[in-house]
Design an enzyme around this catalytic site. Structure first.
Site, PDB file in Angstrom:
ATOM      1  N   SER A  72      45.548  44.997  38.840  1.00  0.00           N
ATOM      2  CA  SER A  72      45.072  43.908  37.847  1.00  0.00           C
ATOM      3  C   SER A  72      45.935  42.816  37.904  1.00  0.00           C
ATOM      4  O   SER A  72      47.137  42.834  38.158  1.00  0.00           O
ATOM      5  CB  SER A  72      45.173  44.477  36.403  1.00  0.00           C
ATOM      6  OG  SER A  72      44.259  45.629  36.360  1.00  0.00           O
ATOM      7  N   GLY A 126      49.550  47.641  42.231  1.00  0.00           N
ATOM      8  CA  GLY A 126      49.562  46.130  41.711  1.00  0.00           C
ATOM      9  C   GLY A 126      48.050  45.696  41.991  1.00  0.00           C
ATOM     10  O   GLY A 126      47.770  45.249  43.121  1.00  0.00           O
ATOM     11  N   GLU A 171      40.577  58.384  42.391  1.00  0.00           N
ATOM     12  CA  GLU A 171      41.356  58.394  41.075  1.00  0.00           C
ATOM     13  C   GLU A 171      40.246  58.839  39.981  1.00  0.00           C
ATOM     14  O   GLU A 171      41.029  59.605  39.127  1.00  0.00           O
ATOM     15  CB  GLU A 171      41.773  56.827  40.647  1.00  0.00           C
ATOM     16  CG  GLU A 171      42.599  56.787  39.336  1.00  0.00           C
ATOM     17  CD  GLU A 171      42.743  55.081  39.101  1.00  0.00           C
ATOM     18  OE1 GLU A 171      42.288  54.256  39.713  1.00  0.00           O
ATOM     19  OE2 GLU A 171      43.230  54.952  37.971  1.00  0.00           O
TER      20      GLU A 171
END
Lengths: 398, 370
Positions: free
Chosen positions: A129, A127, A244
């Site tokens: 953007s 959660g 990431e």
């Protein structure tokens, strides 16, 4: 300096290859080959097998349940998985929130969440953007107000990948409305079954339901589900983004993607000759291989640095930019290679309809949806323009 | 798999880097390359004697320091950074590459002369009509007596005016071979000229030049050896380009931080920041490709050649992109002869085409791997 594998590493490669050959589920193979829509259980089947073996989280430290592999072993493992076309392990638990929890979490949080991430019991979503906070993530407005030992969370998140299956989500929320931008954000773990959470699908260009909107309406979250200090969630967010980015290069999968592209180009005919003999098309493949090789060796240099104790730094933005460009170009060229048969749309066809009147070659069915879908890669995880800003500021000091 | 440099390798790089910083800054270079000789012979002597680096890539049995391709890579990168015109590439990488594999009795003594700085070798391989094809050789080596007679014209032989010897490629009865010829031999005539990148070269005419049998460094049908050595030289050229590219990028960032327009440093403008990030990414990928190709020089001929061609094409692209954008971001100042950046751009441009253009290497890669 050399590129040689040690006898132990060669043996390790054999072991991984044999394990995949013996344990990768047959039905998953055929489902992926037929490009069927995958359900939650399909996503989890391979995850559970790897978890049982202790291989599901190659990058995790041993004390938290990782296999304790060196960077070379991780590279070999990724290569073997790609060669065998195994299902990707979803990144949200293993690559994203897991490392945040073992880096910033309390002993209780580690004990509670990490084993369930490894086993696949908890499906995680991200959660981050919001409708008004995309590239400018720090402008997010979902707020969490402290009430005793709880936060009350209100707001809206978007582009939440596979939230329709999620048990848990990690959320960036604003805990101090008066602080500026990055200050005043906290990192919360929220049970997706909490009252007040609504998940609504967003259908994307390829026709798939991959991402969602998530609405939070007076969602009660225990304070003990906050990772790290209140108002210091941006630290976790930045750490996660850098993590990431390294995996995002996707070198091994792209190598396999080019192999498949070449196979298609050998099958497709152009002027009564295999497309791969067309000098213009062939040149595009050669350039793609050139850029993938440059990416591969750049990643190896970054990994070597990491092995030497320097964590993934802002250089990983380069891997994100170049990695996603290569991934996109592969899908572009596959679509180009299949010619007319890029156009037919297969969603909702009766199951055995194609057997009667096959429409084009099987490899063409997903060419266009895949091309459309892959446009996301230069947008997600911090758009490639944002990555350039990061390099400009953090690497070049501009 | 291991990407660490040894202590000796790091020392080698640092020693050379310090020497160039002291003795080879931009003004010193301008003086040397502007002289009639086009260089200061003291530099070569220093490389041989003071620094002792000319033997870095030869084995200890051959009188060297026991290094190889990695040492050549490190040295060439420093040459690129300093924009050094000295003929290390043709003397050590090319001639040395032939000599260290040659069974000719002449080879051993010649290696000694190279390491001591006594011999400088130029590589006469290109011809007016051959472009980048190493087998398209019209120069002939006709068997005569116990040796050969060499005749033909060689183009743009870099470093020829400084050379004590040539390595010449020539057609034999069965193929193409490489020969070692003294520069002063009867029948050799040269027309020397400066090159756009600050070096010197010559058109070299071989007119019935007699050499002994021991002048032949490869088999009579020696194309495979020539390709191997030229692949090594191509990677060395990539390494030199990497040195140039680092400088082009660094100087451009420096300039953009200092140059003010519209009341602020032009480095503040996002359009230029992203351009410099793109340059950075090209440089980093050029570094990666050069490393990759260097480490693959020992593989079988096909894998080696494919790796080298892929690297050269990528590095060539980087030369063009980084070079052109370095000039663009320097604006009008980039057009002047007085700034170093233009000189790096010129060398990068020549390196882009050296031993084959981008297209040549992509085509070669395709032939090998499709």
């Amino acid at each position: 300096m050399n590129l040689d594998f040690t006898p132990e590493q060669i043996a390790f490669r054999e072991e991984v290859r044999a394990f995949i050959a013996e344990n990768y589920p047959e039905d998953l193979k055929s489902k992926m080959a037929d490009s069927e829509e995958l359900g939650k259980e399909d996503y989890l089947a391979w995850h559970r097998i790897l978890a049982k073996k202790g291989w599901v989280a190659p990058g995790w430290p041993k004390e938290y349940g990782g296999p304790g592999w060196s960077t070379v072993e991780r590279y070999i493992f990724a290569e073997e998985c790609a060669k065998a076309d195994t299902m990707m392990i979803l990144p949200f638990g293993i690559n994203m929130v897991g490392p945040v929890i073992y880096t910033f979490g309390t002993p209780e949080q580690k004990a509670r969440f990490l084993p369930r991430i490894l086993s696949g019991e908890d499906w995680w979503c991200q959660g981050y953007s919001e409708p008004g906070a995309g590239s400018d993530l720090a402008s997010l407005r979902t707020k969490a107000e402290r009430q005793g030992d709880h936060y009350i969370v209100n707001g809206q998140k978007t582009w939440t990948t596979l939230a329709q299956h999620a048990d848990w989500g990690f959320f960036l929320v604003r805990t101090d409305p008066d602080a500026k931008m990055q200050e005043g954000i906290s990192f919360l773990l929220i049970d997706m079954k909490s009252p007040g959470i609504t998940v609504r699908p967003i259908i994307t260009l390829g026709g798939e339901h991959e991402v969602n909107e998530v609405f939070l309406d007076n969602v009660k979250v225990p304070v003990e589900n906050r990772i790290f200090h209140e108002n210091k969630g941006w630290t976790c967010a930045k750490f996660l983004l850098a993590h990431e980015r390294t995996g995002i290069a996707g070198v091994a999968r792209s190598k396999r993607g080019i192999e498949k592209l070449k196979q298609i180009a050998k099958t497709e005919q152009a002027n009564d000759r295999p497309l791969i003999e067309d000098p213009f098309f062939r040149r595009k493949i050669a350039e793609l291989e050139m850029d993938l090789t440059a990416l591969e060796y750049t990643e190896l240099r970054v990994l070597a640095n990491e092995q030497a104790g320097k964590g993934p730094g802002p250089e990983s933005s380069l891997l994100k930019i170049k990695g996603t460009e290569v991934q996109q170009r592969i899908t572009e060229l596959v679509l180009e290679a299949v010619g007319h048969y890029g156009a037919p749309y297969f969603r909702g066809f009766p199951e055995d309809g194609d057997n009667i009147y096959p429409i084009g070659p099987d490899y063409a069915h997903q060419a266009a949806p895949r091309y459309f879908n892959m446009r996301k890669t230069s947008i997600y995880g911090g758009s490639n323009e944002i990555q350039r800003n990061i390099i400009a500021k953090m690497v070049l000091g501009l | 798999m291991n990407f660490e440099y040894t202590e000796e390798q790091t020392l080698l790089r640092n020693t050379l880097s310090r020497y160039f910083a002291d003795a080879y800054d931009f003004e010193a270079r301008r003086k040397m390359t502007g002289s009639d000789a086009g260089r200061d012979p003291a530099v070569w002597t220093a490389l041989a004697e003071e620094l002792g680096i000319l033997g870095a890539a030869f084995s200890e049995e051959q009188g060297g320091l026991g290094g190889g391709a990695l040492e050549n890579m490190l040295i060439m990168e420093e040459f690129g950074k300093a924009l050094a015109v000295e003929p290390y590439l043709s003397t050590v990488v090319v001639a040395g590459g032939f000599l260290k594999r040659s069974k000719s009795p002449a080879a051993e003594g010649m290696i000694e002369k190279i390491i001591s700085g006594e011999a400088i070798v130029a590589f006469a391989y290109a011809e007016p009509t051959g472009r980048y094809d190493l087998s398209a050789v019209k120069t002939e080596a006709k068997a005569s007596g116990s040796g050969y007679t060499i005749s033909g014209q060689k183009s743009v032989v870099a470093g020829a005016p400084w050379a004590t010897h040539f390595v010449v490629t020539a057609k034999t009865a069965t193929g193409v071979a490489a020969f070692l010829v003294e520069a002063g031999a009867d029948g050799i005539s040269m027309r020397s000229y400066p090159t756009v990148d600050g070096g010197m070269a010559a058109e070299v005419q071989f007119d019935g030049v007699s050499v002994g049998a021991d002048a032949r460094l490869t088999a009579e049908d020696g194309l495979a050896d020539i390709e191997l050595v030229v692949d090594e030289a191509t990677v060395a050229a990539c390494a030199e380009a990497v040195g140039c590219l680092h400088q082009l990028h660094a100087q451009t960032m420096q300039y953009a931080k200092e140059r003010k327009q519209f009341g602020r440093a032009i480095a503040d403008f996002q359009v230029l920041q992203h351009r410099m990030v793109d340059m950075f990414m090209e440089v980093e990928q050029a570094v990666s490709m050069t490393l990759m190709a260097t480490l693959k020089l020992g593989e079988d001929a096909k894998a080696r050649a494919a790796a080298v061609s892929l690297a050269k094409a990528k590095v060539g692209r980087a030369c063009k992109f980084v070079g052109e954008n370095a000039i663009q971001i320097h604006g009008g100042m980039g057009m002047t002869d007085e700034l170093a950046v233009g000189h790096y751009f010129k060398r990068a441009t020549i390196l882009e085409g050296l031993f084959g253009s981008i297209d040549h290497h992509l085509a070669r890669y395709e032939k090998l791997s499709f």
